[in-house]
Write a protein that holds these residues in place. Structure first.
Motif, PDB file in Angstrom:
ATOM      1  N   ILE A   1      -2.086  22.294  -8.279  1.00 61.06           N
ATOM      2  CA  ILE A   1      -1.570  22.406  -8.833  1.00 61.06           C
ATOM      3  C   ILE A   1      -0.003  21.809  -7.944  1.00 61.06           C
ATOM      4  CG2 ILE A   1       0.621  22.538 -10.634  1.00 61.06           C
ATOM      5  CD1 ILE A   1      -1.216  23.973 -13.215  1.00 61.06           C
ATOM      6  N   SER A   2       0.001  23.141  -6.869  1.00 62.57           N
ATOM      7  CA  SER A   2       1.228  22.942  -6.124  1.00 62.57           C
ATOM      8  C   SER A   2       0.771  21.831  -4.686  1.00 62.57           C
ATOM      9  CB  SER A   2       1.159  24.331  -5.216  1.00 62.57           C
ATOM     10  OG  SER A   2       1.621  24.951  -6.453  1.00 62.57           O
ATOM     11  N   GLU A   3      -0.582  21.335  -4.795  1.00 63.38           N
ATOM     12  CA  GLU A   3      -1.254  20.602  -4.295  1.00 63.38           C
ATOM     13  C   GLU A   3      -0.770  19.233  -4.569  1.00 63.38           C
ATOM     14  OE1 GLU A   3      -2.545  19.467  -0.109  1.00 63.38           O
ATOM     15  OE2 GLU A   3      -2.369  21.843  -1.262  1.00 63.38           O
ATOM     16  N   VAL A   4      -1.295  19.090  -5.887  1.00 63.43           N
ATOM     17  CA  VAL A   4      -0.928  17.289  -6.315  1.00 63.43           C
ATOM     18  C   VAL A   4       0.946  17.510  -6.297  1.00 63.43           C
ATOM     19  CG1 VAL A   4      -0.926  16.687  -8.565  1.00 63.43           C
ATOM     20  CG2 VAL A   4      -2.694  18.220  -7.904  1.00 63.43           C
ATOM     21  N   LEU A   5       1.654  18.379  -7.132  1.00 61.66           N
ATOM     22  CA  LEU A   5       3.136  18.389  -7.084  1.00 61.66           C
ATOM     23  C   LEU A   5       3.605  18.319  -5.144  1.00 61.66           C
ATOM     24  CD1 LEU A   5       4.134  20.723  -8.863  1.00 61.66           C
ATOM     25  CD2 LEU A   5       4.338  18.115  -9.706  1.00 61.66           C
ATOM     26  N   TYR A   6       3.205  18.873  -4.640  1.00 63.60           N
ATOM     27  CA  TYR A   6       3.413  18.080  -2.630  1.00 63.60           C
ATOM     28  C   TYR A   6       3.018  16.897  -2.963  1.00 63.60           C
ATOM     29  CZ  TYR A   6       2.436  18.131   2.339  1.00 63.60           C
ATOM     30  OH  TYR A   6       2.287  17.645   3.510  1.00 63.60           O
ATOM     31  N   ILE A   7       1.736  16.518  -3.332  1.00 69.09           N
ATOM     32  CA  ILE A   7       1.967  14.010  -2.379  1.00 69.09           C
ATOM     33  C   ILE A   7       2.642  14.417  -3.037  1.00 69.09           C
ATOM     34  CG2 ILE A   7       0.189  13.429  -2.721  1.00 69.09           C
ATOM     35  CD1 ILE A   7      -2.245  14.570  -2.145  1.00 69.09           C
ATOM     36  N   VAL A   8       3.235  14.523  -4.923  1.00 69.06           N
ATOM     37  CA  VAL A   8       4.060  13.045  -5.764  1.00 69.06           C
ATOM     38  C   VAL A   8       5.001  13.812  -5.471  1.00 69.06           C
ATOM     39  CG1 VAL A   8       4.999  13.232  -7.829  1.00 69.06           C
ATOM     40  CG2 VAL A   8       2.324  13.935  -7.438  1.00 69.06           C
ATOM     41  N   LEU A   9       5.744  14.891  -4.748  1.00 70.30           N
ATOM     42  CA  LEU A   9       6.987  14.931  -4.101  1.00 70.30           C
ATOM     43  C   LEU A   9       7.117  13.641  -2.657  1.00 70.30           C
ATOM     44  CD1 LEU A   9       7.722  18.144  -5.551  1.00 70.30           C
ATOM     45  CD2 LEU A   9       8.746  16.129  -6.097  1.00 70.30           C
ATOM     46  N   LEU A  10       6.338  14.063  -1.777  1.00 66.76           N
ATOM     47  CA  LEU A  10       6.271  13.587  -0.490  1.00 66.76           C
ATOM     48  C   LEU A  10       6.100  11.621  -1.065  1.00 66.76           C
ATOM     49  CD1 LEU A  10       3.888  14.852   1.634  1.00 66.76           C
ATOM     50  CD2 LEU A  10       5.834  14.425   2.298  1.00 66.76           C
ATOM     51  N   VAL A  11       5.840  11.482  -1.973  1.00 65.88           N
ATOM     52  CA  VAL A  11       5.553   9.632  -2.956  1.00 65.88           C
ATOM     53  C   VAL A  11       7.109   9.250  -3.029  1.00 65.88           C
ATOM     54  CG1 VAL A  11       4.242   8.550  -3.899  1.00 65.88           C
ATOM     55  CG2 VAL A  11       2.883   9.939  -3.354  1.00 65.88           C
ATOM     56  N   VAL A  12       7.791  10.500  -3.648  1.00 68.73           N
ATOM     57  CA  VAL A  12       9.096  10.180  -4.119  1.00 68.73           C
ATOM     58  C   VAL A  12      10.181  10.637  -2.879  1.00 68.73           C
ATOM     59  CG1 VAL A  12      10.599  10.953  -5.741  1.00 68.73           C
ATOM     60  CG2 VAL A  12       8.671  11.273  -6.777  1.00 68.73           C
ATOM     61  N   GLY A  13       9.583  11.675  -2.247  1.00 65.51           N
ATOM     62  CA  GLY A  13      10.232  10.722  -0.867  1.00 65.51           C
ATOM     63  C   GLY A  13      10.711   9.845   0.385  1.00 65.51           C
ATOM     64  N   PHE A  14       9.110   8.980   0.037  1.00 63.46           N
ATOM     65  CA  PHE A  14       8.796   7.901   1.590  1.00 63.46           C
ATOM     66  C   PHE A  14       9.331   6.817   0.418  1.00 63.46           C
ATOM     67  CE2 PHE A  14       6.337   4.657   1.953  1.00 63.46           C
ATOM     68  CZ  PHE A  14       6.051   4.959   3.497  1.00 63.46           C
ATOM     69  N   SER A  15       9.810   6.959  -0.897  1.00 63.39           N
ATOM     70  CA  SER A  15      10.630   5.540  -1.526  1.00 63.39           C
ATOM     71  C   SER A  15      11.955   5.711  -1.307  1.00 63.39           C
ATOM     72  CB  SER A  15       9.497   5.775  -3.030  1.00 63.39           C
ATOM     73  OG  SER A  15       8.308   5.978  -3.728  1.00 63.39           O
ATOM     74  N   LEU A  16      12.197   6.815  -1.452  1.00 61.22           N
ATOM     75  CA  LEU A  16      13.454   7.250  -1.528  1.00 61.22           C
ATOM     76  C   LEU A  16      13.661   6.580   0.055  1.00 61.22           C
ATOM     77  CD1 LEU A  16      14.151  10.061  -3.464  1.00 61.22           C
ATOM     78  CD2 LEU A  16      15.062   7.855  -4.372  1.00 61.22           C
ATOM     79  N   MET A  17      13.155   6.648   1.021  1.00 66.44           N
ATOM     80  CA  MET A  17      13.560   6.274   2.775  1.00 66.44           C
ATOM     81  C   MET A  17      13.091   5.085   2.537  1.00 66.44           C
ATOM     82  SD  MET A  17      11.164   9.795   4.573  1.00 66.44           S
ATOM     83  CE  MET A  17      12.598  11.341   4.407  1.00 66.44           C
ATOM     84  N   CYS A  18      12.208   4.625   2.045  1.00 68.81           N
ATOM     85  CA  CYS A  18      12.130   3.202   2.238  1.00 68.81           C
ATOM     86  C   CYS A  18      13.501   2.339   1.472  1.00 68.81           C
ATOM     87  CB  CYS A  18      10.863   2.445   1.159  1.00 68.81           C
ATOM     88  SG  CYS A  18       9.522   3.103   2.150  1.00 68.81           S
ATOM     89  N   LEU A  19      13.833   3.042   0.512  1.00 69.64           N
ATOM     90  CA  LEU A  19      15.016   1.718  -0.683  1.00 69.64           C
ATOM     91  C   LEU A  19      15.966   2.061   0.717  1.00 69.64           C
ATOM     92  CD1 LEU A  19      14.392   3.201  -4.100  1.00 69.64           C
ATOM     93  CD2 LEU A  19      14.613   0.951  -3.061  1.00 69.64           C
ATOM     94  N   GLU A  20      15.908   2.822   1.162  1.00 69.82           N
ATOM     95  CA  GLU A  20      17.497   3.810   2.013  1.00 69.82           C
ATOM     96  C   GLU A  20      17.482   2.787   3.724  1.00 69.82           C
ATOM     97  OE1 GLU A  20      19.580   6.295   5.074  1.00 69.82           O
ATOM     98  OE2 GLU A  20      17.345   7.213   4.424  1.00 69.82           O
TER      99      GLU A  20
END
Length: 304
Positions: free
Chosen positions: A124-143
């Motif tokens: 579960i932690s590994e899945v959340l790790y990947i999901v949060l990486l995707v969210v962080g990457f999306s926010l960085m691209c928006l910025e």
């Protein structure tokens, strides 16, 4: 400032993308740990002719003479076959003795019952790790591409940094828990699976490399946010200081202006009031001189 900030944002996006690629690759592969397993060799038959025990020097057991003693010249480690295996988060695959290819088993079934809950937490932690990486990457691209306002960019930057740091912490916890579960499974796992020798594989290296890139991206994002805030505050301070100096200069000029006007008005008023007094004194002096000149003549006439 904009160029430097954009370069830092590009660096953070690149590191986050590398971390996302490494973590996804490690998650779907089965090379976290690899090594050899020591298993007994089977008896040779028509199907299995390699990596087997040859009884009485023949390739198969003589069924008609099954009562006769069977001899094997294999001794020591020659009786065992060291087959290659590799294990991931989901599956463990071993080399197939009886044929070509591999046989894979669910690693959750191989883990001891006391460690399965920890393994599920690691998954579960590994899945959340990947999901949060995707969210962080999306926010960085928006910025980077869709933020023209500095305040909005700072908000996106702060949220991206928070999500990236949280993802890195979850990834570290997942990797540590999986390592613990695997080491316990090596000691308490099924007899036919326990490794003879093992080491960490390239998937495990990718997982920790992903964690390193993730933390580097979070540090870069936080650094960009901090530097932008400090530069903004410094410019605001300089602007306020310039306004204060300009205001003081204006006030000083106004004071000098009104001071000069007041001095001029006072001097003019003094001149206005001084002229009548001078004129009167002059007229009095003239009148007095005239009367004194006339006095002797009058006195003389009276005396005569």
């Amino acid at each position: 400032m904009k160029t430097t900030r954009k370069c830092r944002a590009l660096l953070a996006v690149g590191l986050n993308l590398v971390a996302l690629f490494f973590s996804t690759t490690a998650f779907i592969t089965t090379y976290w740990c690899e090594g050899t397993q020591k298993v007994p060799k089977p008896n040779c038959n028509k199907v299995t002719k390699l990596n087997c025990i040859n009884l009485n020097g023949s390739g198969a057991v003589n069924s008609s003479n099954s009562n006769l003693p069977q001899y094997s010249w294999d001794t020591g480690d020659d009786k065992f076959f060291f087959r290659y295996f590799h294990t991931g988060i989901w599956y463990s695959c071993e080399e197939n003795i009886n044929g070509i290819g591999e046989e894979c088993r669910n690693f959750i079934d191989l883990a001891p019952a006391s460690e399965r809950s920890v393994l599920w937490l690691a998954l579960i932690s590994e899945v959340l790790y990947i999901v949060l990486l995707v969210v962080g990457f999306s926010l960085m691209c928006l910025e980077l591409f869709h933020s023209s306002n500095m305040i909005d960019g700072l908000k996106l930057n702060a949220f991206a940094a928070v999500f990236t740091v949280l993802s890195g912490l979850l990834g570290m916890v997942a990797h540590v828990m999986y390592t613990q579960v695997f080491q316990v499974t090596v000691s308490l796992g099924p007899e036919d699976w326990r490794p003879h020798s093992w080491d960490y594989g390239w998937s495990f290296c990718l997982a920790w490399g992903s964690f390193t890139c993730c933390m580097a991206a979070s540090v870069t994002t936080l650094n960009s946010y901090t530097k932008t805030v400090i530069e903004f505050r410094h410019k605001r301070k300089l602007y306020e200081q310039s306004l204060r100096e300009e205001q003081m200069f204006i006030d000083h000029e106004a004071i000098n202006y009104f001071r000069e006007r007041s001095l001029q008005s006072i001097s003019s008023s003094v001149e206005v009031f001084a002229d009548p007094i001078t004129h009167t004194s002059k007229s009095l002096m003239q009148g007095t001189s005239m009367d004194l000149s006339e006095i002797p003549e009058v006195l003389g006439e009276d005396q005569c």
